[in-house]
Design an enzyme around this catalytic site. Structure first.
Site, PDB file in Angstrom:
ATOM      1  N   ASP A 184      60.816  50.345  31.439  1.00 35.29           N
ATOM      2  CA  ASP A 184      60.656  51.771  31.084  1.00 35.29           C
ATOM      3  C   ASP A 184      61.476  52.788  31.394  1.00 35.29           C
ATOM      4  O   ASP A 184      62.271  52.697  32.447  1.00 35.29           O
ATOM      5  CB  ASP A 184      59.219  52.495  32.002  1.00 35.29           C
ATOM      6  CG  ASP A 184      57.984  51.520  31.512  1.00 35.29           C
ATOM      7  OD1 ASP A 184      58.141  50.795  30.320  1.00 35.29           O
ATOM      8  OD2 ASP A 184      57.038  51.287  32.415  1.00 35.29           O
TER       9      ASP A 184
HETATM   10  N1  URA Z   1      56.264  46.978  34.489  1.00 33.69           N
HETATM   11  C1  URA Z   1      56.127  48.481  33.977  1.00 33.69           C
HETATM   12  O1  URA Z   1      54.938  48.855  34.006  1.00 33.69           O
HETATM   13  N2  URA Z   1      57.154  49.029  33.940  1.00 33.69           N
HETATM   14  C2  URA Z   1      58.446  48.435  33.796  1.00 33.69           C
HETATM   15  O2  URA Z   1      59.441  49.229  33.275  1.00 33.69           O
HETATM   16  C3  URA Z   1      58.606  46.961  33.966  1.00 33.69           C
HETATM   17  C4  URA Z   1      57.404  46.419  34.502  1.00 33.69           C
END
Ligand code: URA
Length: 249
Positions: free
Chosen positions: A111
């Site tokens: 993310d």
């Molecule tokens: N899980 C998440 O919620 N976000 C990420 O960036 C990676 C794994």
């Protein structure tokens, strides 16, 4: 000029092909010893298409080795895991050596607000295997979550918690410690890579994630790689990655 994925500056092309260092390649170009499609080129900024243009040095053809590139990036917060954003937001392409390794793409995604190890490569076959759920490479995340988490609250994550897109595989979770401001530091290892998975897993136990960092991906570790920096994987890391896919590590 549009940046075609296989285009790069001539001196970079020559350096990558192992003809000379970047500086040495510049000297070859300015000395008039390099031709592109039969025409001598002395302009240093000249772009070549690594797949289509015929580059010669002293009339001898030069080509790039077909060896794929494997890179780890320490993704900072605020950077999108994409090679292009139509809205012009900062994406990982601006941190990766895309000129040097045309065709690089990120393997999976973090993310925008997640930091940590992001793999990028030009090897579509390996990427596909790593992303396929049967690949089951363990990914480690360090999360700061809201609230004071009790050990027993982590049990559903260890059993395989149900999310709105189905049950998760059992995770390995450790309580690392408590922070004064009523948050808890946890470490979690998961084998899948569903969208926002870690955040959704902790929301499901009523401890939303505040910050998330991925220090390792399978056998690969960020170590001291600075935020925003990248490095090539070593040969032994690549072997380890293949072994992890076979379930050997
Ligand atoms: N899980 C998440 O919620 N976000 C990420 O960036 C990676 C794994």
């Amino acid at each position: 000029m549009q940046n075609y994925p296989h285009t790069m500056r001539l001196q970079r092309f020559l350096a990558r092909a192992g003809v000379a260092s970047r500086r040495g390649s510049e000297t070859l170009i300015t000395a008039g010893r390099v031709s592109v499609n039969g025409i001598i080129v002395t302009e240093l900024g000249t772009k070549v298409d690594a797949e289509r243009d015929a580059v010669c040095v002293d009339s001898i053809a030069v080509a790039l080795a077909d060896k794929p590139a494997y890179i780890m990036l320490h993704k900072p917060s605020g950077v999108l895991t994409t090679m292009h954003d139509p809205q012009g937001r900062v994406c990982v392409a601006s941190l990766l050596p895309v000129d040097e390794f045309p065709g690089l793409f990120p393997v999976g995604r973090l993310d925008a607000d997640t930091t940590g190890l992001l793999l990028a490569m030009t090897d579509g076959q390996l990427a596909q295997k790593l992303l396929h759920p049967s690949g089951h490479v363990w990914k480690c995340y360090e999360a700061l979550v809201d609230g004071h988490v009790m050990e027993h609250e982590l049990e559903p994550l260890r059993q395989g918690i149900m999310l709105d897109d189905g049950p998760c595989l059992p995770a390995q979770v450790e309580l690392v410690g408590y922070k004064a401001s009523s948050c808890t530091q946890v470490r979690i290892h998961i084998r899948e890579g569903r969208k926002n998975q870690v955040k959704r897993m902790f929301s499901a136990i009523h401890h939303p994630v505040l910050t998330l960092h991925r220090p390792s991906f399978g056998p690969l570790e960020l170590g001291s790689l600075a935020q925003g920096a990248w490095r090539l994987l070593s040969d032994s890391e690549l072997v380890d990655l293949h072994n992890a896919l076979k379930g050997q590590s």
